[in-house]
Design an enzyme around this catalytic site. Structure first.
Site, PDB file in Angstrom:
ATOM      1  N   PHE A 177       1.041  -1.203   0.170  1.00 44.00           N
ATOM      2  CA  PHE A 177      -0.052  -0.015  -0.077  1.00 44.00           C
ATOM      3  C   PHE A 177       0.878   1.313   0.090  1.00 44.00           C
ATOM      4  CE2 PHE A 177       0.926  -1.014   4.543  1.00 44.00           C
ATOM      5  CZ  PHE A 177       1.265   0.241   4.921  1.00 44.00           C
ATOM      6  N   CYS A 178       0.270   2.423  -0.390  1.00 47.59           N
ATOM      7  CA  CYS A 178       1.080   3.714  -0.338  1.00 47.59           C
ATOM      8  C   CYS A 178      -0.241   4.695  -0.067  1.00 47.59           C
ATOM      9  CB  CYS A 178       1.760   3.976  -1.642  1.00 47.59           C
ATOM     10  SG  CYS A 178       0.842   3.504  -3.339  1.00 47.59           S
ATOM     11  N   THR A 179       0.286   5.987  -0.514  1.00 47.09           N
ATOM     12  CA  THR A 179      -0.607   6.977  -0.006  1.00 47.09           C
ATOM     13  C   THR A 179      -1.822   7.309  -1.139  1.00 47.09           C
ATOM     14  OG1 THR A 179       1.123   8.435   0.533  1.00 47.09           O
ATOM     15  CG2 THR A 179      -0.949   9.724   0.176  1.00 47.09           C
ATOM     16  N   CYS A 184       2.658   1.810  -4.664  1.00 51.00           N
ATOM     17  CA  CYS A 184       2.280   0.448  -4.746  1.00 51.00           C
ATOM     18  C   CYS A 184       1.865  -0.392  -6.045  1.00 51.00           C
ATOM     19  CB  CYS A 184       1.139   0.122  -3.551  1.00 51.00           C
ATOM     20  SG  CYS A 184      -0.194   1.274  -3.520  1.00 51.00           S
ATOM     21  N   ILE A 206      -4.015   4.551   0.866  1.00 53.63           N
ATOM     22  CA  ILE A 206      -4.493   4.925   2.116  1.00 53.63           C
ATOM     23  C   ILE A 206      -5.872   5.843   1.981  1.00 53.63           C
ATOM     24  CG2 ILE A 206      -3.803   5.899   4.230  1.00 53.63           C
ATOM     25  CD1 ILE A 206      -0.883   5.258   3.227  1.00 53.63           C
TER      26      ILE A 206
END
Length: 249
Positions: A177-179, A184, A206
């Site tokens: 996952f990432c922002t 990702c 996220i």
């Protein structure tokens, strides 16, 4: 009552033959519509985050899509009382998110999306490893419970971390996952290209997860770093009061 400022984040991995030719057209419409922020263009696609009225940021997005014709495009809109960006920048880059890995075709070769509603149940399975693909200063202020922190200073260090941790990753289902989804997504392409099969990533990142789930199971812990004047947002996506004065990155 003043209209809220719309903050639109978007990206797509799509082949763009002459990305430099798009810059004047995008600058023209964004300036005319009083839109601020950054749009990155490269041969691998586009990556942008910009703010303005809801109508105007969508007009810029429409122009971006018309010029690039992506198969799919990731879009996220948040709102703020103030512009989170001070200037408008449209830039040509080698990569829309820099990993420094040659010949990585993310458009054709990537992992499976996990929707926000399915993320909590997926990452709590025994055979799943969860990896935060963001930089260490981002992870420090918030991440998912039990997520692995690679302690990278930049995204360019992530491929080396993957190679150094082959024993940890081999034979596992890998969820990343990432922002907002772009790092990702590119990370899954890297892992698929070197032989990992069970590779997944959080669709929309996220920010989409927090909007969709309101963090109902409390698996997200802390705040989410963002690359604008808000610095970070709470799990209800409101600007963080604690991190408002962090220096810009």
């Amino acid at each position: 009552m003043n209209e809220k400022i719309a903050i639109l984040s978007t990206y797509s991995f799509v082949n763009i033959e002459e990305p430099a030719n798009l810059i004047p057209k995008l600058l023209l419409i964004a300036k005319r519509k009083y839109v601020r922020g950054t749009i990155l263009l490269s041969k691998e696609g586009f990556n942008g985050s910009f703010s303005g009225s809801y109508e105007n940021v969508n007009l810029v997005l429409e122009e971006l899509i018309k010029l690039t014709v992506p198969k799919d495009v990731n879009v996220k809109i948040n709102y703020s009382d103030l512009h989170p960006f001070q200037k408008l920048k449209v830039r040509l880059k080698k990569e829309i998110v820099a990993m420094n890995v040659d010949d990585l075709n993310v458009d054709l070769f990537k992992g499976e999306y996990i929707e926000s509603k399915d993320w909590d149940s997926f990452i709590t399975k025994q055979d799943v490893i969860v990896i935060d693909t963001r930089n260490d200063y981002e992870v420090e202020i918030g991440t998912f419970k039990s997520a692995i922190n690679p302690y990278t200073k930049t995204f360019k260090q992530f491929p080396a971390w993957v190679h150094q941790n082959e024993k940890l990753l081999k034979g596992k289902k890998i969820a990343m996952f990432c922002t907002g989804g772009i790092r990702c997504e590119k990370s899954t392409s890297l892992l698929k290209s070197i032989g990992y099969d069970d590779v997944y990533h959080l669709k929309g990142g996220i920010l989409q997860y927090l909007e969709d789930t309101q963090n109902k199971n409390n698996l997200w812990q802390g705040e989410c770093f963002v690359f604008d004047d808000r610095r970070a947002v709470e799990d209800d996506l409101s600007p963080s009061e604690r991190h408002t004065r962090l220096p810009s990155t």
